[in-house]
Enzyme design. Structure first.
Site, PDB file in Angstrom:
ATOM      1  N   GLN A  67       0.856  -1.187   0.000  1.00 30.66           N
ATOM      2  CA  GLN A  67       0.000   0.000   0.000  1.00 30.66           C
ATOM      3  C   GLN A  67       0.893   1.239   0.000  1.00 30.66           C
ATOM      4  O   GLN A  67       1.548   1.534   0.993  1.00 30.66           O
ATOM      5  CB  GLN A  67      -0.879  -0.033   1.262  1.00 30.66           C
ATOM      6  CG  GLN A  67      -1.766   1.180   1.458  1.00 30.66           C
ATOM      7  CD  GLN A  67      -2.039   1.408   2.949  1.00 30.66           C
ATOM      8  OE1 GLN A  67      -1.339   0.877   3.813  1.00 30.66           O
ATOM      9  NE2 GLN A  67      -3.045   2.198   3.248  1.00 30.66           N
TER      10      GLN A  67
ATOM     11  N   GLU B  74      -8.783  -1.360   6.246  1.00 28.37           N
ATOM     12  CA  GLU B  74      -7.680  -1.395   7.211  1.00 28.37           C
ATOM     13  C   GLU B  74      -8.228  -1.422   8.632  1.00 28.37           C
ATOM     14  O   GLU B  74      -7.799  -2.201   9.466  1.00 28.37           O
ATOM     15  CB  GLU B  74      -6.766  -0.167   7.027  1.00 28.37           C
ATOM     16  CG  GLU B  74      -5.636  -0.131   8.046  1.00 28.37           C
ATOM     17  CD  GLU B  74      -4.544   0.870   7.693  1.00 28.37           C
ATOM     18  OE1 GLU B  74      -4.892   1.956   7.174  1.00 28.37           O
ATOM     19  OE2 GLU B  74      -3.373   0.569   7.924  1.00 28.37           O
TER      20      GLU B  74
ATOM     21  N   SER C 197      -2.777   7.110  13.939  1.00 28.88           N
ATOM     22  CA  SER C 197      -2.119   7.269  15.240  1.00 28.88           C
ATOM     23  C   SER C 197      -3.164   7.400  16.341  1.00 28.88           C
ATOM     24  O   SER C 197      -4.336   7.673  16.088  1.00 28.88           O
ATOM     25  CB  SER C 197      -1.233   8.516  15.223  1.00 28.88           C
ATOM     26  OG  SER C 197      -2.060   9.669  15.180  1.00 28.88           O
TER      27      SER C 197
HETATM   28  C1  LIG Z   1       5.010  -0.089  11.366  1.00 29.33           C
HETATM   29  C2  LIG Z   1       4.393   0.837  10.367  1.00 29.33           C
HETATM   30  C3  LIG Z   1       3.931   0.334   9.168  1.00 29.33           C
HETATM   31  C4  LIG Z   1       3.369   1.192   8.205  1.00 29.33           C
HETATM   32  N1  LIG Z   1       2.975   0.675   7.014  1.00 29.33           N
HETATM   33  C5  LIG Z   1       2.484   1.506   6.048  1.00 29.33           C
HETATM   34  C6  LIG Z   1       2.141   1.026   4.742  1.00 29.33           C
HETATM   35  O1  LIG Z   1       2.248  -0.161   4.466  1.00 29.33           O
HETATM   36  N2  LIG Z   1       1.688   1.909   3.826  1.00 29.33           N
HETATM   37  C7  LIG Z   1       1.528   3.236   4.105  1.00 29.33           C
HETATM   38  O2  LIG Z   1       1.093   3.977   3.218  1.00 29.33           O
HETATM   39  N3  LIG Z   1       1.869   3.731   5.326  1.00 29.33           N
HETATM   40  C8  LIG Z   1       2.329   2.904   6.300  1.00 29.33           C
HETATM   41  N4  LIG Z   1       2.681   3.411   7.544  1.00 29.33           N
HETATM   42  C9  LIG Z   1       2.594   4.864   7.757  1.00 29.33           C
HETATM   43  C10 LIG Z   1       1.536   5.300   8.718  1.00 29.33           C
HETATM   44  O3  LIG Z   1       0.276   5.262   8.113  1.00 29.33           O
HETATM   45  C11 LIG Z   1       1.905   6.722   9.174  1.00 29.33           C
HETATM   46  O4  LIG Z   1       3.110   6.624   9.889  1.00 29.33           O
HETATM   47  C12 LIG Z   1       0.855   7.347  10.043  1.00 29.33           C
HETATM   48  O5  LIG Z   1      -0.300   7.623   9.307  1.00 29.33           O
HETATM   49  C13 LIG Z   1       1.360   8.634  10.708  1.00 29.33           C
HETATM   50  O6  LIG Z   1       1.916   9.507   9.767  1.00 29.33           O
HETATM   51  P1  LIG Z   1       3.367  10.167  10.009  1.00 29.33           P
HETATM   52  O7  LIG Z   1       4.300   9.045  10.299  1.00 29.33           O
HETATM   53  O8  LIG Z   1       3.631  11.031   8.864  1.00 29.33           O
HETATM   54  O9  LIG Z   1       3.213  11.028  11.318  1.00 29.33           O
HETATM   55  P2  LIG Z   1       2.586  12.509  11.371  1.00 29.33           P
HETATM   56  O10 LIG Z   1       1.307  12.523  10.637  1.00 29.33           O
HETATM   57  O11 LIG Z   1       3.624  13.490  11.004  1.00 29.33           O
HETATM   58  O12 LIG Z   1       2.279  12.595  12.906  1.00 29.33           O
HETATM   59  C14 LIG Z   1       3.272  12.970  13.878  1.00 29.33           C
HETATM   60  C15 LIG Z   1       2.564  13.149  15.208  1.00 29.33           C
HETATM   61  O13 LIG Z   1       1.611  14.215  15.080  1.00 29.33           O
HETATM   62  C16 LIG Z   1       0.347  13.773  15.448  1.00 29.33           C
HETATM   63  N5  LIG Z   1      -0.673  14.434  14.629  1.00 29.33           N
HETATM   64  C17 LIG Z   1      -0.711  14.551  13.286  1.00 29.33           C
HETATM   65  N6  LIG Z   1      -1.815  15.175  12.888  1.00 29.33           N
HETATM   66  C18 LIG Z   1      -2.532  15.461  14.001  1.00 29.33           C
HETATM   67  C19 LIG Z   1      -3.784  16.094  14.255  1.00 29.33           C
HETATM   68  N7  LIG Z   1      -4.577  16.520  13.276  1.00 29.33           N
HETATM   69  N8  LIG Z   1      -4.164  16.203  15.527  1.00 29.33           N
HETATM   70  C20 LIG Z   1      -3.386  15.738  16.531  1.00 29.33           C
HETATM   71  N9  LIG Z   1      -2.215  15.154  16.363  1.00 29.33           N
HETATM   72  C21 LIG Z   1      -1.792  14.993  15.113  1.00 29.33           C
HETATM   73  C22 LIG Z   1       0.360  12.278  15.193  1.00 29.33           C
HETATM   74  O14 LIG Z   1      -0.615  11.615  15.969  1.00 29.33           O
HETATM   75  C23 LIG Z   1       1.771  11.920  15.599  1.00 29.33           C
HETATM   76  O15 LIG Z   1       1.824  11.736  16.986  1.00 29.33           O
HETATM   77  C24 LIG Z   1       3.243   2.560   8.502  1.00 29.33           C
HETATM   78  C25 LIG Z   1       3.689   3.049   9.733  1.00 29.33           C
HETATM   79  C26 LIG Z   1       4.262   2.212  10.661  1.00 29.33           C
HETATM   80  C27 LIG Z   1       4.723   2.778  11.961  1.00 29.33           C
END
Ligand SMILES: Cc1cc2nc3c(=O)[nH]c(=O)nc-3n(C[C@H](O)[C@H](O)[C@H](O)COP(=O)(O)OP(=O)(O)OC[C@H]3O[C@@H](n4cnc5c(N)ncnc54)[C@H](O)[C@@H]3O)c2cc1C
Lengths: 371, 406
Positions: B129, B247, B374
């Site tokens: 994905q 999901e 998250s």
């Molecule tokens: C083990 C693992 C497997 C994954 N596998 C996939 C995959 O197969 N395909 C894929 O596409 N993605 C995958 N992901 C990505 C995952 O979907 C993202 O990491 C997740 O959506 C968070 O995005 P980010 O890492 O950019 O964090 P950010 O969005 O930058 O968030 C950083 C922090 O800010 C907080 N935050 C952000 N926005 C808000 C808001 N509006 N209000 C309050 N707090 C907020 C978040 O909760 C977090 O604590 C994977 C992630 C992990 C850890």
């Protein structure tokens, strides 16, 4: 898999909810708070007419012969409505214990009155600060007469009878059944955190009393009585926690700050999402305990303690955060926040605090995971 | 109220159990032996998946015509519970069959269904994905990977990240921006991409746990035919919501974290200075607190099963599942490590294979608080969809994507 109440039980809940709403439970609770009443007689009568009090009592004793599931439904709705009625004491503690340990004669004499709401019962346990233990127990049953003092008895002023935890002259714990109108009983209202569910001190000076259940098994019986009551109290607590969340949500939608409803600020949103989470954790534990109580499952000890701990935690948290969401108005005498805040604290303490109940969880887990 | 299977459920369970007993053991054994060799393990996984598909236990809820099991969500849960006892190499197919393939079934063209679904169900292809990007995670619609028209089809340019299993995948579904001149949710389009297309560059990322399950994926002038488009041009956000719905539906199947059995065993073994740790009231209170969440997860799944069993959709209480479970993993690991005192800092290399479960609870607990929405995003969802509170202030909502700052 059918981990849910039945459609009939849900319909019963709905019926109770409507009846309770009509009976202005918050106004009634406030009347108790102001000291003009000890409990709501109109609501108590209404519950009796709906068959709610004797739901789990067999028809032979004047009940409706349903099950503990229905009793849990009643407790849940009373909790949601914050109805100031002696359900926990009279049904949760007294009637449940009589049904379980009473002789036929004792059941015949007391249960029909309790099931109809004509009589109010309670249980008298605590004698001082800290947890009650068999060693510290002072109240004594001597030659059919009870001597001693119980400190904080729920509905102790309104009750007609009480189950009293005592010891015999050989220091063996025993549960006693006492007619509180008998000579030698002195009752004193005591000031407490939630006057909508008042406590009393009871002093027994040679009061006629009879044992309930077998002497020598008194402590086990007491434990058993507490865990059965804990399930019903957990449902009242769960109801209260739901009510607190609803009240907070409604206010968060209506109150504005910085140009928008306060419920749009993320700190408030996440706070209420956390309340929701704890409430749902409490709900599944309460349902599990309802199942264990109704089927007398081996897990009852663990399920009741888990329900008690989860519901106490959820209600305390929901009531506290509801007040917080209300800001200054939440801290006024006039606000209903205090009714929840007080009830949550009282119910966290009756039948013992989290310290005691968490310990019961771990003991049950040790048995379940025997080395 | 009861915790029993209905007659039909019990029959299905007995059948599944019988089939697993007859077939699973050799695959589970190979899976354990090959722990350190993902490529070899994948081959075992493919063989297992093929066997399941023949027996109707692969993609149970998809129709038989496309190679699925033609069953209900309840059958799926029952089968998963039974399969879960064995330790089988199913992890490669979770994303493909849990999210990508259902998206194609529901939103794709007939030709796409013909071409991709059946062989994926049989384990012949692995899918990934490709949604998240360096600058777009929670705020997925902020993604920057561009797809522009070129020749017969499209040209994709950009970067994805955290793409689980991309290093082993044959195909992926990729969410791209096709129109930067409209607000961000409106200019997106989804495509199927063959991971062997020239210009696709997969670079594994080493995780906190030391393992490599996710990757960054670079797209340099990657050509994709228009027939690979899922849904209309500009409708990618809605298609992505379908994927994310699947999901969420596959969340809560149990992450295998440590709990009371492991913690009680340890607490009986170790001494905190005044006798066995299990007699220490501080330890006992933490065990009780952990138990409440641990058992709530079991009871929540019983609630979900109950709803499915009645043909209903599981209630809003299910939205707390991942929130409770991920943190529970961390809490359980902390208790276990604290019980060992200084030795709690050691790994399974010193403490033995049993300790892997504690380590996994510690690391994967942290990962699961982020992956798939998250904790903070989930709290927003509960507040908005369950409690009906207002959405956050969104300065980005009605502004063309290319006019946004930051
Ligand atoms: C083990 C693992 C497997 C994954 N596998 C996939 C995959 O197969 N395909 C894929 O596409 N993605 C995958 N992901 C990505 C995952 O979907 C993202 O990491 C997740 O959506 C968070 O995005 P980010 O890492 O950019 O964090 P950010 O969005 O930058 O968030 C950083 C922090 O800010 C907080 N935050 C952000 N926005 C808000 C808001 N509006 N209000 C309050 N707090 C907020 C978040 O909760 C977090 O604590 C994977 C992630 C992990 C850890």
């Amino acid at each position: 898999m059918n981990f849910d109440f039945s459609p009939e039980q849900k319909a019963f809940a709905e019926q109770l909810r409507r009846a309770l709403q009509k009976a202005s439970p918050l106004r009634e609770a406030r009347a108790c708070l102001e000291g003009s009443s000890r409990y709501s007689e109109p609501i108590w009568r209404e519950l009796s007419e709906l068959g709610a009090l004797g739901a789990a009592v067999p028809e032979a004793f004047g009940g409706s012969g349903l099950s503990s599931f229905e009793l849990c439904v009643v407790a849940h709705e009373i909790g949601r409505a914050l109805a100031p009625v002696p359900f926990v004491s009279s049904i949760g503690l007294c009637a449940q214990a009589l049904m379980r340990f009473g002789s036929d004669a004792q059941k015949q004499r007391w249960i029909p009155g309790l099931a109809a709401g004509r009589l109010i019962g309670t249980a008298a346990c605590a004698e001082g600060k800290g947890e009650l233990t068999p060693e510290r127990l002072q109240t004594e049953l001597r030659a059919g007469q009870l001597h001693g003092r119980k400190l904080s008895v729920l509905d102790g002023l309104s009750a007609d009878l009480a189950i009293v935890v005592a010891k015999d002259p050989a220091k063996e714990p025993v549960l006693c059944l006492v007619d509180l109108h008998a000579p030698g009983v002195v009752r004193r209202p005591v000031e407490s955190v939630d006057p909508s569910r008042p406590l009393a001190e009871l002093v027994f000076s040679g009061v006629a009393a009879e044992p309930l259940g077998r002497v020598g098994e008194g402590w086990e019986a007491f434990d058993d009585l507490l865990k059965r009551a804990a399930v019903l109290i957990a449902f009242e607590q769960l109801g209260g926690a739901e009510r607190a969340l609803e009240m907070a949500r409604d206010y968060a939608l209506q109150r504005h700050s910085f140009g928008r409803a306060i419920g749009g600020h993320q700190a408030i949103k996440h706070k209420l999402a956390n309340v929701f989470t704890r409430n749902e954790v409490a709900r599944v534990h309460a349902y599990w305990a309802a199942w264990a109580l109704a089927t007398d499952a081996g897990e009852l000890t663990l399920a009741a303690a888990s329900a008690r701990v989860a519901a106490t935690d959820a209600f305390a948290f929901a009531a506290q955060e509801n007040l917080q969401v209300h800001g200054g108005i939440g801290y006024t005498w006039e606000s209903d926040c205090q009714l929840l805040y007080r009830r949550a604290r009282l119910y966290a303490l009756v039948i013992g605090s989290q310290f005691a109940w968490k310990e019961k969880i771990v003991r049950a887990l040790e048995t379940a995971n025997a080395a | 109220m009861d915790f029993e299977d209905s007659q039909e459920e019990a029959a299905y369970r007995a059948e599944a159990r019988g089939w697993l007993e007859a077939n699973a053991a050799p695959f589970a054994r190979r899976n354990a032996e090959l722990k350190a060799d993902p490529c070899a393990r994948l081959q075992v996984g493919k063989a297992w998946q093929a066997l399941k598909a023949r027996a109707g236990y692969a993609s149970i809820t998809l129709p038989r015509e496309v190679g699925g099991g033609g069953g209900t969500p309840l059958h799926e849960v029952i089968y998963r519970q039974e399969e879960g006892r064995y330790g089988l190499p199913t992890d490669f197919f979770g994303i493909g069959l849990g999210m990508c393939i259902p998206t194609i079934v529901h939103r794709g063209t007939e030709a796409q269904r013909q071409r991709y679904v059946t062989n994926a169900i049989r384990g012949e292809t692995v899918w990934c994905q490709l949604f998240s990007e360096p600058a777009a995670g929670s705020d997925l619609a902020g993604l920057r990977t561009r797809a522009t028209r070129g020749g017969e089809g499209w040209v994709i340019e950009g970067q994805k990240v955290w793409t689980t299993v991309a290093h082993l995948a044959d195909f992926g579904i990729v969410l791209t921006r096709t129109d930067p001149t409209v607000p961000k949710h409106r200019g997106l389009t989804m495509f199927i991409v063959d991971m062997k297309t020239p210009g696709v560059d997969v670079r594994p990322i080493r995780q906190l746990s030391g393992e490599t399950e996710f990757n960054e994926v670079f797209f340099q002038a990657v050509r994709v035919p228009d027939e690979n488009r899922i849904g209309n041009v500009g409708d990618g956000w809605n298609v992505a919501l379908t994927t994310l719905m699947f999901e969420r539906a596959s969340a809560g199947k149990g992450l295998g974290f440590a709990g009371s059995p492991e913690i009680l065993r340890l607490a009986r073994q170790v001494d905190l200075g005044s006798g066995p740790a299990i007699d220490d009231q501080r330890v006992r209170e933490r065990i009780a607190d952990m138990w409440i969440n641990e058992q709530a997860l079991r009871l929540l799944s019983a609630r979900a099963l109950t709803a499915l069993s009645k043909g209903e959709v599981p209630g809003p209480e299910q939205s707390i599942n991942k929130l409770v479970e991920a943190s529970h993993g961390q809490q359980a690991a902390y208790i276990a490590m604290d019980l060992l005192g200084e030795a709690g800092a050691l790994t399974h290399a010193e403490l033995g294979d049993d300790w892997r479960k504690i380590e996994r609870s510690w690391t994967w607990g942290a990962a699961m608080r982020i992956a798939g929405g998250s904790d903070e995003i989930l709290r927003n969802i509960i507040a908005e969809r369950v409690l009906g509170l207002p959405g956050d202030i969104r300065p980005d909502k009605d502004i063309a994507f290319n006019q946004l700052s930051g």
